[in-house]
Design a protein around this motif. Structure first.
Motif, short mmCIF file in Angstrom:
data_model
loop_
_atom_site.label_atom_id
_atom_site.label_comp_id
_atom_site.label_asym_id
_atom_site.label_seq_id
_atom_site.Cartn_x
_atom_site.Cartn_y
_atom_site.Cartn_z
N ASN A 18 0.82 -1.22 0.00
CA ASN A 18 0.00 0.00 0.00
C ASN A 18 0.85 1.26 0.00
O ASN A 18 0.48 2.26 -0.62
N PHE B 223 2.28 1.56 -3.51
CA PHE B 223 1.24 2.02 -4.44
C PHE B 223 1.26 3.54 -4.54
O PHE B 223 1.10 4.11 -5.63
N ILE C 150 -5.43 -0.67 -5.88
CA ILE C 150 -4.91 -1.78 -5.12
C ILE C 150 -6.07 -2.42 -4.36
O ILE C 150 -6.90 -1.72 -3.76
#
Length: 826
Positions: free
Chosen positions: A179, A182, A206
């Motif tokens: 995350n 991302f 995501i």
């Protein structure tokens, strides 16, 4: 100028150039070709992210790669070296190598690609804070960002979420890193040094691939989740994606993860994490057609003509259109997708013509500067005109200009001299000693790669319908195996001499002197070398060196050095074997890691030996060992003076066991072989007459301990994962802590990876306990050593990780284990 092999590595990493492997994927059915033609029209990439080999969802990967035909890859944060091995005794780096190869075999089946970060698998972790601290979060985060920028996925999917405390800390950490990556991969201010090689890239979204089987989803609205039925049957493949996934997962053999084939509907759930939300499809808002790269009408027309004209019995008739499309792709600006689609077309040409080619070395192993013979073979199994123009290797081109007639083999044989550039084929992540939590990788371009590039590459250059089309082919070694037939192995480059210590660790027990043995293996003919031992100050070596001559390549001779250590009670040091050949110094061994389900691997680890000196008292002498899933406890015990015999199940009878002071049963033995329950009565007979039985840890899943233990206890999933976790002595007068060695708290110093795992949490009052341990903030685990009197003997169940401590040379662990073996001997 860069050495040739490094140049190749950079070239393939940057431009994603396909390397055609001669020994794999040579045989294409018409169904394969049809699917490959369909994939030409698809543009889209998915990166699945988790922590270990075996964490990936092979059902979803198989579906996305084959049904949706997206470029689908799995990023495993680690290579899995911190786990256990159900197949043998390889652990740590070599287990990571095995599990790497298992993932590559799995991807061959499910159609995915494979990436790894440089994170070291350090065993079980109870939370992401510990994991990210150990790994150095910034370092592994940079790896994740690099791999996203390099692969350029449209969608990221994590196997785990970011909530700590509900699963392995590595699992949660992988989701946290994904995350964060991302958000950073599209930011030019994040890890800007990477932008010398790649461009920034921001995925569209995501998602978290969850399941009610593993997570409590009560707080989530199932109607808001994306749902994919991955249990679809593919008529052209002749299997459902469930079946393909089971075959893929069953390649995780070192984890004993064989999986029954499943059939029927199987719905995968995906929960939005970040990015642009999607309501119906993971690729919403992503252009997945030729429009993505603004393909010309001519290019699209050639592709469609190839698809429409494909005939099962005459697949070669699509080659005209394929070559025209290949030429037209040169107009495409997007370098990434241009390279991918050109490779797809090249593979289609190869498949539809039955084109086969390979480069075979006369030897599996050579040293740099050595001459080797290589046979270049090619055959066109179609009536289509294909001309082999050239073959090149190591910058040298050989003109061929041979029209490959239908089904007639062409062979070119050449003698090639390898460059003398000191480049060996050791795994790139194992060339140097790992940093605290990550492998040391000096070449940024290699980060993420699942394996080494081939040690030696050749290129076959063809003329097909006026187009020059080339294929990069690794040089390989092939033998005719009586079992397998064609037995392909990677060609590897090593050294002129290898130094294989008898043991990677030497224990100097109750003494200041030790004899060290080393095998000198010749990597060339007529080897002349000087062998010596490099040691720390204060350590004396006799003799000072050996001058050695060995006539034949592969021949080995054994030599002894005697070392004398300083008169210190405890000492830890490293020594290094070195050999000089023609003015160069060499200090690497040769090691082969071979299992039937994976490509054989050759390693060149450094020739160093750990010296560990301590004093210990032994009262039990002869020990029987019944192996479980595989460990190195037997050879470790032999290093301190125990006489250890490896036993089989059929050896477990009173007549045989009467010869031993104790019987040790290896890790996970009763998990891996349920037939061992049959030996319980024989164990009872042995203990009743005075024998000691020590059973090492088993996992709690579906195991009834009453089938092997004399008295009941219950296994839990509790672990003490911190190697320096608190230990308390709870029964200081028990013989296990006093004879023949007095056990003190400092004997628990220097442990590695963990204290123990799968501790019992309840037990019969016929057991005694002696120590307790716990991770920070957790309740004590008292049941790590359960000792029960059985007749004149003893039964010991222990969850402490002796299988890690003894091979690591932890002196205190040897003392405690010696006491367990000596119960009743006073």
């Amino acid at each position: 100028m860069l050495p040739i092999r490094i140049y190749y590595i950079l070239l393939f990493s940057i431009f994603n150039i396909n390397i055609s492997t001669a020994q794999e994927n040579n045989f294409y059915s018409s169904s394969n070709i049809s699917l490959m033609l369909e994939k030409l029209d698809v543009f889209g990439k998915v990166l699945y992210i988790a922590a270990h080999p075996d964490d990936e969802n092979t059902r979803l990967i198989a579906y996305l790669a084959n049904e949706k035909k997206y470029e689908t890859a799995y990023l495993s944060a680690t290579r899995g070296g911190g786990g256990q091995n159900f197949l043998g005794t390889h652990l740590k780096e070599n287990l990571g190598l095995i599990r790497t190869q298992e993932l590559l075999e799995a991807r061959k089946i499910d159609g995915g690609k494979q990436f790894f970060s440089s994170a070291v698998d350090f065993g079980y972790s109870k939370g992401p804070v510990e994991t990210l601290k150990f790994w150095n979060e910034e370092k592994i985060l940079s790896d994740f960002v690099w791999i996203i920028r390099k692969f350029r996925p449209d969608v990221l999917i994590t196997r785990f979420n970011q909530t700590p405390g509900i699963t392995h800390g590595h699992h949660t950490a992988s989701a946290i890193l994904a995350n964060k990556a991302f958000n950073l991969s599209g930011d030019p201010d994040a890890f800007p040094d990477q932008l010398k090689y790649v461009k920034v890239w921001k995925p569209k979204r995501i998602l978290w691939n969850t399941s009610s089987r593993f997570f409590n989803l009560d707080k989530y609205d199932i109607d808001e989740m994306l749902k994919i039925d991955v249990g679809v049957y593919n008529n052209k493949i002749g299997k459902s994606y469930n079946e393909i996934a089971s075959e893929s997962r069953s390649m995780h053999k070192s984890q004993a993860f064989g999986s029954l084939r499943r059939r029927g509907s199987e719905v995968e759930l995906l929960i939005y994490s970040q990015g642009i939300d999607a309501k119906k499809d993971i690729m919403e808002g992503v252009e997945t057609s030729w429009k993505r790269i603004r393909a010309s009408e001519a290019l699209i027309k050639h592709i469609k003509n190839a698809q429409d004209s494909f005939q099962i019995n005459k697949p070669y008739e699509i080659i005209d259109n394929l070559t025209l499309a290949y030429k037209e792709l040169n107009r495409v600006i997007d370098r990434d997708w241009r390279a991918i689609k050109k490779n797809e077309i090249k593979n289609l040409i190869k498949a539809s013509s039955g084109l086969f080619f390979e480069a075979l070395s006369s030897s599996e192993l050579a040293s740099d500067g050595e001459e080797i013979n290589i046979s270049f073979d090619a055959i066109n199994r179609s009536p289509y005109d294909i001309k082999l123009e050239k073959i090149s290797i190591l910058g040298e081109e050989f003109d061929v200009n041979n029209i490959l007639e239908n089904n007639k083999m062409f062979r070119l044989e050449k003698k090639i001299k390898l460059p003398a550039n000191d480049q060996i084929s050791e795994k790139y992540w194992l060339l140097d000693k790992a940093n605290f939590g990550s492998y040391k990788i000096n070449n940024q371009m290699l980060v993420g790669d699942p394996d080494n590039s081939p040690s030696l590459l050749s290129k076959f250059i063809f003329r097909i319908n006026g187009q020059q089309i080339s294929y990069n082919v690794p040089v390989v070694f092939k033998v005719n195996s009586p079992i397998k037939g064609d037995d392909y192995r990677p060609f590897v480059i090593g050294n002129p001499v290898y130094l294989n210590p008898k043991n990677s660790m030497e224990l100097i027990v109750n003494s200041n002197k030790k004899s060290l043995k080393v095998d000198v293996v010749s990597g060339i003919k007529n080897l002349k070398t000087r062998l010596y031992l490099r040691v720390s100050d204060g350590i004396e070596v006799q003799p000072e060196f050996y001058d050695i001559e060995i006539s034949n390549k592969g021949e080995r001779k054994t030599f002894d050095f005697t070392i004398s250590l300083p008169n210190e009670k405890n000492l830890i040091s490293n020594v290094f074997y070195e050999a000089d050949v023609n003015g160069k110094s060499y200090s690497r061994a040769i090691d082969k890691v071979i299992y039937d389900h994976m490509t054989p691997q050759t390693r060149f680890p450094k020739s160093d030996v750990s010296l560990i000196k301590f004093d210990i008292n032994l009262k039990a002498n002869k020990v029987g060992y019944l192996m479980g899933s595989g460990d190195k406890v037997p050879e470790s015990l032999s290093l301190v003076g125990y006489d250890v015999d490896l036993l089989e199940k059929n050896d477990i009878n009173l007549k045989k066991l009467e010869n031993y002071d104790a019987l040790i049963i290896g890790v996970r033995a009763f998990n891996s072989d349920k037939s061992l329950f049959e030996i319980k009565s024989k164990l009872m007979d042995y203990m009743n007459l005075g024998g000691n039985v020590i059973v090492q840890y088993n996992t709690s899943r579906n195991l009834d301990v009453n089938k092997f233990a004399p008295y009941s206890f219950k296994l839990s999933r509790k672990r003490v994962s911190q190697e320096d976790a608190n230990v308390q002595i709870t029964n200081k007068n028990h013989p296990a802590l006093n004879y023949p060695n007095k056990i003190k708290i400092e004997d628990f110093d220097g442990w590695v990876q963990e204290r123990g795992l799968y501790f019992p949490d309840s037990w019969s009052d016929k057991y005694q306990t002696v120590i307790s341990s716990n991770d920070i903030g957790e309740d004590p685990n008292d049941g790590g050593i359960l000792i029960g009197k059985v007749g004149k003997g003893h039964f010991v169940y222990t969850s402490y990780s002796w299988f890690r401590q003894l091979p690591a040379g932890v002196g205190g662990a040897y003392k405690i284990f010696s006491n367990l073996l000596s119960l009743g001997k006073k």
